[in-house]
Write a protein that holds these residues in place. Sequence first.
Motif, PDB file in Angstrom:
ATOM      1  N   GLN A 116       0.840  -1.189   0.000  1.00  0.00           N
ATOM      2  CA  GLN A 116       0.000   0.000   0.000  1.00  0.00           C
ATOM      3  C   GLN A 116       0.881   1.248   0.000  1.00  0.00           C
ATOM      4  O   GLN A 116       1.959   1.249   0.596  1.00  0.00           O
ATOM      5  N   PHE A 117       0.367   2.276  -0.657  1.00  0.00           N
ATOM      6  CA  PHE A 117       1.109   3.530  -0.746  1.00  0.00           C
ATOM      7  C   PHE A 117       0.133   4.692  -0.670  1.00  0.00           C
ATOM      8  O   PHE A 117      -0.934   4.635  -1.284  1.00  0.00           O
ATOM      9  N   PRO A 118       0.418   5.770   0.065  1.00  0.00           N
ATOM     10  CA  PRO A 118       1.584   5.906   0.944  1.00  0.00           C
ATOM     11  C   PRO A 118       1.358   5.199   2.272  1.00  0.00           C
ATOM     12  O   PRO A 118       0.259   4.725   2.535  1.00  0.00           O
ATOM     13  N   SER A 119       2.362   5.174   3.109  1.00  0.00           N
ATOM     14  CA  SER A 119       2.192   4.579   4.434  1.00  0.00           C
ATOM     15  C   SER A 119       1.513   5.572   5.370  1.00  0.00           C
ATOM     16  O   SER A 119       0.773   5.167   6.269  1.00  0.00           O
ATOM     17  N   HIS A 120       1.775   6.849   5.146  1.00  0.00           N
ATOM     18  CA  HIS A 120       1.150   7.904   5.934  1.00  0.00           C
ATOM     19  C   HIS A 120       0.755   9.046   5.001  1.00  0.00           C
ATOM     20  O   HIS A 120       1.456   9.303   4.013  1.00  0.00           O
ATOM     21  N   SER A 121      -0.333   9.727   5.336  1.00  0.00           N
ATOM     22  CA  SER A 121      -0.733  10.906   4.593  1.00  0.00           C
ATOM     23  C   SER A 121      -1.403  11.875   5.556  1.00  0.00           C
ATOM     24  O   SER A 121      -2.303  11.478   6.300  1.00  0.00           O
ATOM     25  N   VAL A 122      -0.932  13.111   5.534  1.00  0.00           N
ATOM     26  CA  VAL A 122      -1.543  14.155   6.348  1.00  0.00           C
ATOM     27  C   VAL A 122      -2.039  15.229   5.395  1.00  0.00           C
ATOM     28  O   VAL A 122      -1.259  15.797   4.621  1.00  0.00           O
ATOM     29  N   ILE A 123      -3.338  15.482   5.425  1.00  0.00           N
ATOM     30  CA  ILE A 123      -3.919  16.478   4.530  1.00  0.00           C
ATOM     31  C   ILE A 123      -4.858  17.366   5.318  1.00  0.00           C
ATOM     32  O   ILE A 123      -5.284  17.025   6.433  1.00  0.00           O
ATOM     33  N   ARG A 178      -3.291   3.917  -2.704  1.00  0.00           N
ATOM     34  CA  ARG A 178      -3.098   2.856  -3.691  1.00  0.00           C
ATOM     35  C   ARG A 178      -2.842   1.522  -3.007  1.00  0.00           C
ATOM     36  O   ARG A 178      -2.185   1.459  -1.973  1.00  0.00           O
ATOM     37  N   CYS A 179      -3.345   0.481  -3.633  1.00  0.00           N
ATOM     38  CA  CYS A 179      -3.134  -0.879  -3.142  1.00  0.00           C
ATOM     39  C   CYS A 179      -2.726  -1.783  -4.287  1.00  0.00           C
ATOM     40  O   CYS A 179      -3.392  -1.823  -5.323  1.00  0.00           O
ATOM     41  N   ASP A 180      -1.654  -2.531  -4.094  1.00  0.00           N
ATOM     42  CA  ASP A 180      -1.247  -3.571  -5.039  1.00  0.00           C
ATOM     43  C   ASP A 180      -1.447  -4.923  -4.374  1.00  0.00           C
ATOM     44  O   ASP A 180      -0.765  -5.234  -3.391  1.00  0.00           O
ATOM     45  N   THR A 183      -5.925  -4.992 -11.679  1.00  0.00           N
ATOM     46  CA  THR A 183      -4.675  -5.221 -10.933  1.00  0.00           C
ATOM     47  C   THR A 183      -4.695  -4.397  -9.664  1.00  0.00           C
ATOM     48  O   THR A 183      -5.365  -4.763  -8.700  1.00  0.00           O
ATOM     49  N   TYR A 184      -4.000  -3.246  -9.665  1.00  0.00           N
ATOM     50  CA  TYR A 184      -3.970  -2.428  -8.459  1.00  0.00           C
ATOM     51  C   TYR A 184      -5.280  -1.658  -8.319  1.00  0.00           C
ATOM     52  O   TYR A 184      -6.054  -1.540  -9.278  1.00  0.00           O
ATOM     53  N   SER A 185      -5.502  -1.154  -7.135  1.00  0.00           N
ATOM     54  CA  SER A 185      -6.717  -0.379  -6.855  1.00  0.00           C
ATOM     55  C   SER A 185      -6.345   0.957  -6.218  1.00  0.00           C
ATOM     56  O   SER A 185      -5.312   1.067  -5.553  1.00  0.00           O
ATOM     57  N   THR A 186      -7.196   1.938  -6.440  1.00  0.00           N
ATOM     58  CA  THR A 186      -7.045   3.221  -5.774  1.00  0.00           C
ATOM     59  C   THR A 186      -8.319   3.559  -5.027  1.00  0.00           C
ATOM     60  O   THR A 186      -9.423   3.156  -5.433  1.00  0.00           O
ATOM     61  N   PRO A 214      -0.033  -3.346   4.812  1.00  0.00           N
ATOM     62  CA  PRO A 214       0.377  -2.665   6.050  1.00  0.00           C
ATOM     63  C   PRO A 214      -0.497  -1.469   6.406  1.00  0.00           C
ATOM     64  O   PRO A 214      -0.398  -0.945   7.519  1.00  0.00           O
ATOM     65  N   GLY A 215      -1.352  -1.046   5.480  1.00  0.00           N
ATOM     66  CA  GLY A 215      -2.249   0.064   5.765  1.00  0.00           C
ATOM     67  C   GLY A 215      -1.666   1.421   5.401  1.00  0.00           C
ATOM     68  O   GLY A 215      -0.446   1.595   5.280  1.00  0.00           O
ATOM     69  N   THR A 216      -2.565   2.365   5.203  1.00  0.00           N
ATOM     70  CA  THR A 216      -2.212   3.776   5.032  1.00  0.00           C
ATOM     71  C   THR A 216      -2.868   4.538   6.180  1.00  0.00           C
ATOM     72  O   THR A 216      -4.084   4.486   6.341  1.00  0.00           O
TER      73      THR A 216
END
Lengths: 114, 112
Positions: free
Chosen positions: B6-13, B22-24, B73-76, B105-107
């Motif tokens: 998963q990407f990103p691992s952290h996001s602050v907005i 994103r998930c692969d 394939t991947y998902s958003t 691992p989660g975002t």
Amino acid sequence: GENVEQHPSTLSVQEGDSAVIKCTYSDSASNYFPWYKQELGKRPQLIIDIRSNVGEKKDQRIAVTLNKTAKHFSLHITETQPEDSAVYFCAASKTSSNTGKLIFGQGTTLQVKP
Amino acid sequence: EAGVTQFPSHSVIEKGQTVTLRCDPISGHDNLYWYRRVMGKEIKFLLHFVKESKQDESGMPNNRFLAERTGGTYSTLKVQPAELEDSGVYFCASSHNRVEQYFGPGTRLTVT
């Protein structure tokens, strides 16, 4: 709706003791019950699961029991070690459904004291 | 075999902004799930893809959430506009048989 209740929310044991976590589910059609272990900062990891046609399953120091009549299942960890410290989640799903979505319990934080 | 990533691992907005997670999945897994854990509560189902099709989106909170899996394939998962209550950890899981599910691992999303 469907829900899973998990107890206790926190559990502290001495190294070498046993730990038991209990879950109760509401949907009698549920037939698959996995347990996940999430260490700090890591992904939930599938550690053991049981299906409704089995009453008990063991894998080394961990075991899961299922009582379909009472709609509850439990995780048993024997001879606990500090590396067993983590958050444990139980879940339930219906394999007959077209999705298999997991309904989770609230989680149990297990602390094993050396 | 690589696990779910998963990407990103952290996001602050900030509130009102847009975020895309994103998930692969594990290669070959047709089933992809999104879950969310908010404020130390239980992990809750959001939606399920089979290949590129949404099989069940009954857990999506509202129309500010949009999930896609183009090409199977991947998902958003896009949140637009983000609200404070969207803060939490977003997990992706994949499965080859809709039974055993393997988690990423989660975002960790923080909306301020």
